[in-house]
Design a protein around this motif. Structure first.
Motif, mmCIF file in Angstrom:
data_model
loop_
_atom_site.group_PDB
_atom_site.id
_atom_site.type_symbol
_atom_site.label_atom_id
_atom_site.label_comp_id
_atom_site.label_asym_id
_atom_site.label_seq_id
_atom_site.Cartn_x
_atom_site.Cartn_y
_atom_site.Cartn_z
ATOM 1 N N GLY A 1 0.820 -1.216 0.000
ATOM 2 C CA GLY A 1 0.000 0.000 0.000
ATOM 3 C C GLY A 1 0.849 1.260 0.000
ATOM 4 O O GLY A 1 1.998 1.228 0.439
ATOM 5 N N PRO A 2 0.293 2.393 -0.494
ATOM 6 C CA PRO A 2 1.050 3.636 -0.585
ATOM 7 C C PRO A 2 1.514 4.146 0.786
ATOM 8 O O PRO A 2 2.595 4.742 0.896
ATOM 9 C CB PRO A 2 0.066 4.617 -1.233
ATOM 10 N N GLU A 3 0.735 3.897 1.851
ATOM 11 C CA GLU A 3 1.132 4.350 3.184
ATOM 12 C C GLU A 3 2.426 3.660 3.603
ATOM 13 O O GLU A 3 3.296 4.267 4.230
ATOM 14 C CB GLU A 3 0.041 4.036 4.220
ATOM 15 N N ILE A 4 2.546 2.362 3.247
ATOM 16 C CA ILE A 4 3.730 1.598 3.640
ATOM 17 C C ILE A 4 4.921 2.031 2.780
ATOM 18 O O ILE A 4 6.028 2.205 3.291
ATOM 19 C CB ILE A 4 3.453 0.083 3.511
ATOM 20 N N GLU A 5 4.682 2.216 1.476
ATOM 21 C CA GLU A 5 5.739 2.700 0.576
ATOM 22 C C GLU A 5 6.349 3.991 1.107
ATOM 23 O O GLU A 5 7.565 4.157 1.149
ATOM 24 C CB GLU A 5 5.165 2.994 -0.820
ATOM 25 N N ARG A 6 5.472 4.916 1.512
ATOM 26 C CA ARG A 6 5.935 6.221 1.974
ATOM 27 C C ARG A 6 6.752 6.071 3.264
ATOM 28 O O ARG A 6 7.785 6.708 3.431
ATOM 29 C CB ARG A 6 4.725 7.130 2.208
ATOM 30 N N LEU A 7 6.280 5.191 4.160
ATOM 31 C CA LEU A 7 7.000 4.946 5.411
ATOM 32 C C LEU A 7 8.404 4.427 5.108
ATOM 33 O O LEU A 7 9.390 4.890 5.687
ATOM 34 C CB LEU A 7 6.214 3.931 6.249
ATOM 35 N N ILE A 8 8.510 3.475 4.174
ATOM 36 C CA ILE A 8 9.811 2.904 3.819
ATOM 37 C C ILE A 8 10.719 3.979 3.225
ATOM 38 O O ILE A 8 11.893 4.089 3.589
ATOM 39 C CB ILE A 8 9.630 1.728 2.826
ATOM 40 N N GLN A 9 10.160 4.797 2.320
ATOM 41 C CA GLN A 9 10.959 5.864 1.692
ATOM 42 C C GLN A 9 11.535 6.826 2.721
ATOM 43 O O GLN A 9 12.696 7.225 2.631
ATOM 44 C CB GLN A 9 10.088 6.665 0.722
ATOM 45 N N LEU A 10 10.709 7.205 3.708
ATOM 46 C CA LEU A 10 11.179 8.162 4.715
ATOM 47 C C LEU A 10 12.191 7.519 5.655
ATOM 48 O O LEU A 10 13.182 8.142 6.033
ATOM 49 C CB LEU A 10 9.987 8.725 5.495
ATOM 50 N N LEU A 11 11.960 6.256 6.019
ATOM 51 C CA LEU A 11 12.912 5.557 6.904
ATOM 52 C C LEU A 11 14.275 5.437 6.227
ATOM 53 O O LEU A 11 15.311 5.510 6.877
ATOM 54 C CB LEU A 11 12.382 4.162 7.260
ATOM 55 N N ALA A 12 14.267 5.274 4.884
ATOM 56 C CA ALA A 12 15.521 5.104 4.144
ATOM 57 C C ALA A 12 16.367 6.376 4.178
ATOM 58 O O ALA A 12 17.550 6.345 3.851
ATOM 59 C CB ALA A 12 15.242 4.706 2.701
ATOM 60 N N LEU B 1 7.946 11.939 8.826
ATOM 61 C CA LEU B 1 8.126 10.538 9.235
ATOM 62 C C LEU B 1 7.176 10.197 10.374
ATOM 63 O O LEU B 1 6.566 9.121 10.394
ATOM 64 C CB LEU B 1 9.588 10.291 9.638
ATOM 65 N N SER B 2 7.036 11.124 11.322
ATOM 66 C CA SER B 2 6.091 10.922 12.427
ATOM 67 C C SER B 2 4.681 10.734 11.883
ATOM 68 O O SER B 2 3.950 9.823 12.290
ATOM 69 C CB SER B 2 6.149 12.125 13.369
ATOM 70 N N ASP B 3 4.306 11.586 10.918
ATOM 71 C CA ASP B 3 2.964 11.492 10.319
ATOM 72 C C ASP B 3 2.790 10.180 9.561
ATOM 73 O O ASP B 3 1.748 9.526 9.664
ATOM 74 C CB ASP B 3 2.723 12.668 9.354
ATOM 75 N N ALA B 4 3.840 9.781 8.797
ATOM 76 C CA ALA B 4 3.755 8.547 8.013
ATOM 77 C C ALA B 4 3.566 7.349 8.935
ATOM 78 O O ALA B 4 2.804 6.428 8.630
ATOM 79 C CB ALA B 4 5.010 8.375 7.159
ATOM 80 N N MET B 5 4.257 7.367 10.089
ATOM 81 C CA MET B 5 4.115 6.264 11.045
ATOM 82 C C MET B 5 2.722 6.239 11.640
ATOM 83 O O MET B 5 2.112 5.173 11.768
ATOM 84 C CB MET B 5 5.131 6.420 12.179
ATOM 85 N N ALA B 6 2.222 7.414 12.006
ATOM 86 C CA ALA B 6 0.880 7.466 12.598
ATOM 87 C C ALA B 6 -0.157 6.983 11.587
ATOM 88 O O ALA B 6 -1.042 6.181 11.924
ATOM 89 C CB ALA B 6 0.577 8.895 13.043
ATOM 90 N N THR B 7 -0.036 7.442 10.328
ATOM 91 C CA THR B 7 -0.969 7.043 9.276
ATOM 92 C C THR B 7 -0.906 5.536 9.053
ATOM 93 O O THR B 7 -1.934 4.855 8.979
ATOM 94 C CB THR B 7 -0.618 7.754 7.953
ATOM 95 N N ALA B 8 0.321 5.006 8.938
ATOM 96 C CA ALA B 8 0.486 3.577 8.676
ATOM 97 C C ALA B 8 -0.045 2.754 9.841
ATOM 98 O O ALA B 8 -0.751 1.755 9.638
ATOM 99 C CB ALA B 8 1.955 3.261 8.413
ATOM 100 N N ALA B 9 0.274 3.172 11.083
ATOM 101 C CA ALA B 9 -0.181 2.421 12.258
ATOM 102 C C ALA B 9 -1.706 2.335 12.271
ATOM 103 O O ALA B 9 -2.280 1.323 12.668
ATOM 104 C CB ALA B 9 0.332 3.080 13.537
#
Lengths: 197, 197
Positions: free
Chosen positions: A3-14, B42-50
């Motif tokens: 999903g796009p939410e997970i893609e975005r999380l991975i991109q930011l973590l990288a 990144l904080s927002d992406a984590m909250a959204t994904a969670a």
């Protein structure tokens, strides 16, 4: 298939230092498995920290108060300023508990390659602070790289008018270090700066 | 000398795989310097994904929908189930684009050391799915470790009643791999499973 939410999380973590695309994926998976235990608390901690952190208007340190904890501490020795590249180096020196003076964070080192000029660093404010008659010594705790040493040189020039002693960290054998693994420059410096036993 | 908000951020970052206490400090500093550019997003992406992520009630995959994207995809081959340890392995297989069937995520491997018993894994639901007459084959894509192979053995036992072919991934020389660096077990397996050229 992600999903796009997970893609975005991975991109930011990288974008974190020490994490590449592959380890960012592993970190994302780790977080996704621990949503309530780690992902939500970490998200909250980041939001809280982003809100609370400010740059100290005196020394340039990053802290949750301004002036920062070090500058506000009345027990610190106000006659010494230790010049560091960034807040990480300040933290490293604080962990030693060997220094009780104040700091000045330059915010980087000069670099022709990266286009960092003297006016991009906090050198002017440092010269200003060094003119305070209470300040007796400025310690240059800058990296022992070409850029770090160029910066040290420029900073020393700018401190010429102030009535302060300028010193730098000693070069030598790291404590616990094997001679065999040391580079020639360090070994030469350690030999030249030998001390009576 | 670091505020409690920053301490907490460092502690939580250190729980990510691949980050220790020292690299967590570096990551925290990196975030603190890029508050608007990285820390807040990144904080927002984590909250959204969670919030968005759920475990697929069919296969156990982690996705932002249930059933997950793979299970919901009408073009996938519903006669094959590929059994994986966790969602990360599922992602790895998806990246190859070489597999068009469905998956089943076990949620771990059996481990006497870590106290993981058969009832802690999604083996029952797998046996249930395998009894569906539409399912013809179950591929065991489990790690080639002792725990992974024990798990494969137990899973195979539990599939005995179902009318399915059980297969496993091939062992052999990794593509692009040098023979010289391979362990004896892999080399032996590759030799035994040699194919006509």
């Amino acid at each position: 298939m992600i999903g796009p939410e997970i893609e975005r999380l991975i991109q930011l973590l990288a974008k974190l230092p020490g994490l590449g695309p592959r380890s960012a994926r592993r970190a994302a998976l780790h977080l996704m498995k621990r949503r309530d235990g780690l992902m939500v608390p970490l998200s909250d901690a980041m939001a809280t920290a982003a809100e609370a952190i400010r740059t100290c208007s005196v020394c340039g340190n990053l802290d949750t108060r301004d002036p920062c904890t070090v500058c506000a501490d009345a027990t610190r020795d106000r006659s010494i300023l230790c010049v560091v590249e960034d807040a990480g180096d300040l933290w490293a020196l604080e962990r030693t508990r060997a220094y009780r003076g104040l700091y000045h964070v330059l915010g980087g080192t000069l670099s022709a390659l990266n286009g960092v000029r003297p006016e991009d660093l906090s050198i002017g404010p440092l010269a200003e602070r060094a003119r305070d008659p209470a300040v007796r010594e400025v310690i240059l705790a800058l990296p022992a790289t070409v850029d770090g040493q160029t910066t040290a040189h420029v900073v020393t020039d700018r401190l010429a008018g102030a009535d302060v002693t300028v010193s730098r960290l000693a070069h030598g054998v790291p404590v616990g270090g094997e001679l065999d693994y040391l580079d020639d420059g360090t070994l030469t410096a350690a030999l030249k700066a030998r001390r009576p036993y």
